[in-house]
Design an enzyme around this catalytic site. Structure first.
Site, PDB file in Angstrom:
ATOM      1  N   LYS A   1     -29.531  40.557   5.646  1.00  0.00           N
ATOM      2  CA  LYS A   1     -29.392  39.571   6.715  1.00  0.00           C
ATOM      3  C   LYS A   1     -28.549  40.132   7.832  1.00  0.00           C
ATOM      4  CE  LYS A   1     -27.207  35.163   7.469  1.00  0.00           C
ATOM      5  NZ  LYS A   1     -26.229  34.255   6.948  1.00  0.00           N
TER       6      LYS A   1
ATOM      7  N   LYS B   1     -24.959  41.604   4.140  1.00  0.00           N
ATOM      8  CA  LYS B   1     -24.891  40.663   5.260  1.00  0.00           C
ATOM      9  C   LYS B   1     -23.981  41.254   6.323  1.00  0.00           C
ATOM     10  CE  LYS B   1     -23.477  36.052   6.587  1.00  0.00           C
ATOM     11  NZ  LYS B   1     -23.129  34.701   6.125  1.00  0.00           N
TER      12      LYS B   1
HETATM   13  C1  PBG Z   1     -22.237  31.535   6.707  1.00  0.00           C
HETATM   14  C2  PBG Z   1     -23.679  31.698   7.017  1.00  0.00           C
HETATM   15  C3  PBG Z   1     -24.150  32.112   8.252  1.00  0.00           C
HETATM   16  C4  PBG Z   1     -25.535  32.093   8.177  1.00  0.00           C
HETATM   17  C5  PBG Z   1     -25.893  31.686   6.896  1.00  0.00           C
HETATM   18  N1  PBG Z   1     -24.729  31.443   6.178  1.00  0.00           N
HETATM   19  C6  PBG Z   1     -23.439  32.431   9.500  1.00  0.00           C
HETATM   20  C7  PBG Z   1     -22.209  33.236   9.476  1.00  0.00           C
HETATM   21  O1  PBG Z   1     -22.026  34.094   8.605  1.00  0.00           O
HETATM   22  O2  PBG Z   1     -21.385  33.010  10.351  1.00  0.00           O
HETATM   23  C8  PBG Z   1     -26.409  32.447   9.333  1.00  0.00           C
HETATM   24  C9  PBG Z   1     -27.821  32.026   9.281  1.00  0.00           C
HETATM   25  C10 PBG Z   1     -28.494  32.011  10.592  1.00  0.00           C
HETATM   26  O3  PBG Z   1     -27.964  32.478  11.628  1.00  0.00           O
HETATM   27  O4  PBG Z   1     -29.628  31.505  10.635  1.00  0.00           O
HETATM   28  N2  PBG Z   1     -21.837  31.500   5.410  1.00  0.00           N
END
Ligand code: PBG
Length: 330
Positions: A255, A201
């Protein structure tokens, strides 16, 4: 074209629809989709999210109907994210451990209505519960503490599993959390609760609308670069995946999605395990903005981008376009 015998014409198999259908290498079906859903307090509430046109937060009493709708379209799994009330957010995110928090009530509502007709995947991370919007516990300098955070994440995962979650999806990027959560799930009798790890991520600019949706955008100071990955790194993604698999992840996620298809392909080739991608909020918003600007046609943009994930090696994709795509594919 002289001198090439036998005559190779790649256009030959493209010349008619039946032949294109016959030669298609990759298929996309509703069973490849996971639909992220936002939950909010109240009753009878559908609360549209400004930066995600067409996506709403739903109150618990309406959420099971959304899950039923997805199941009827052939979508096998939904992913839940809570918009926790401001007064329930705190420095240490204790609300994540409340057995009656929004997330747990939504899980129970869906499982009571849909049973095994649909899988429920739940996000493990503290950002929807902390007053500072970071995914974990912070020290005086605002640094996100790893091991102390993992302890809380274990409690959060057990809380979700007890409410009926089928897939625990840690999105926090702390080191060592997969193994610790796996052990805790086994000890608590949740041997069949899966873990889909957000393994690679990235610290991305594509999460903005999501942070609006869960209400953490205005709270977050700084960024998440001390735990989410540097977009420049690919080898490091393979190390993240290797560790999460060794610690017991059933599947791994990359992601965001489209900007990281190279990572999907490298992970798939290197490990031959189920790989998922999250076409995140900013990607959804870009497609919708392109459509609004007359720069492209929604149905075609949605199907082409989703197909690209399958071609890159994904078993499935988390996408806010899931029901729209499933209708097109059905
Ligand atoms: C945070 C989380 C995020 C997303 C999913 N879980 C955002 C972040 O890390 O700030 C993003 C998903 C999206 O943008 O659709 N735990």
């Amino acid at each position: 074209m002289t001198g090439m015998f036998p005559m190779t014409r790649l256009r030959r198999t493209r010349a008619s629809a039946w032949s294109r259908n016959l030669h298609r290498e990759t298929v996309l079906t509703p069973a490849d989709l996971i639909w992220p859903l936002f939950v909010t307090e109240g009753a009878g509430v559908e609360d549209p999210i400004g930066s995600l046109p067409g996506v709403s937060r739903w109150s618990v009493d309406l959420i099971a109907a959304r899950a039923r709708e997805a199941a009827a379209l052939g979508i096998p799994c939904i992913a839940l994210f809570p918009n926790t009330q401001a007064e329930r957010r705190s420095e240490n995110g204790e609300e994540a451990l409340n057995p009656d928090n929004l997330m747990c009530r939504a899980i129970r509502a869906i499982k009571q209505t849909c049973g095994d007709d649909i899988g429920v995947l739940t996000d493990v991370a503290l950002d929807p519960y902390t007053s500072h919007g970071q995914d974990g516990l912070i020290d005086g300098a605002g640094y996100v503490l790893n091991d102390a955070t993992v302890e809380v994440l274990v409690g959060q995962a057990l809380n979700q599993a007890s409410a009926g979650a089928d897939v625990i999806a840690p999105s926090d990027m702390m080191d060592g959390r997969i193994g610790t959560i796996r052990e805790a799930l086994e000890s608590a009798g949740h041997a069949n609760v899966q873990i889909m790890s957000y393994a690679a991520k990235y610290a991305s600019a594509f999460y903005g609308p999501f942070r609006d949706a869960v209400g953490s955008r205005g709270l977050l100071k700084g960024d998440k670069k001390t735990y989410q990955m540097d977009p420049a790194n690919a080898e490091e993604a393979l190390r993240e995946v290797a560790l999460d698999l060794a610690e017991g992840a059933d599947s791994v996620m990359v992601k965001p999605g489209l900007p990281y298809l190279d990572i999907v392909r490298r992970v798939k080739d290197a490990f031959e395990v189920p790989v998922f991608a999250y076409q995140v909020s900013g990607e959804y918003a870009m497609i919708e903005a392109a459509v609004a600007a007359g720069a492209g046609e929604r149905d075609a943009l949605v199907l082409e981008t989703l197909m690209s994930f399958k071609r890159a090696g994904c078993s499935g994709v988390l996408t806010y376009h899931a029901t729209h795509a499933a209708k097109l594919l059905g």
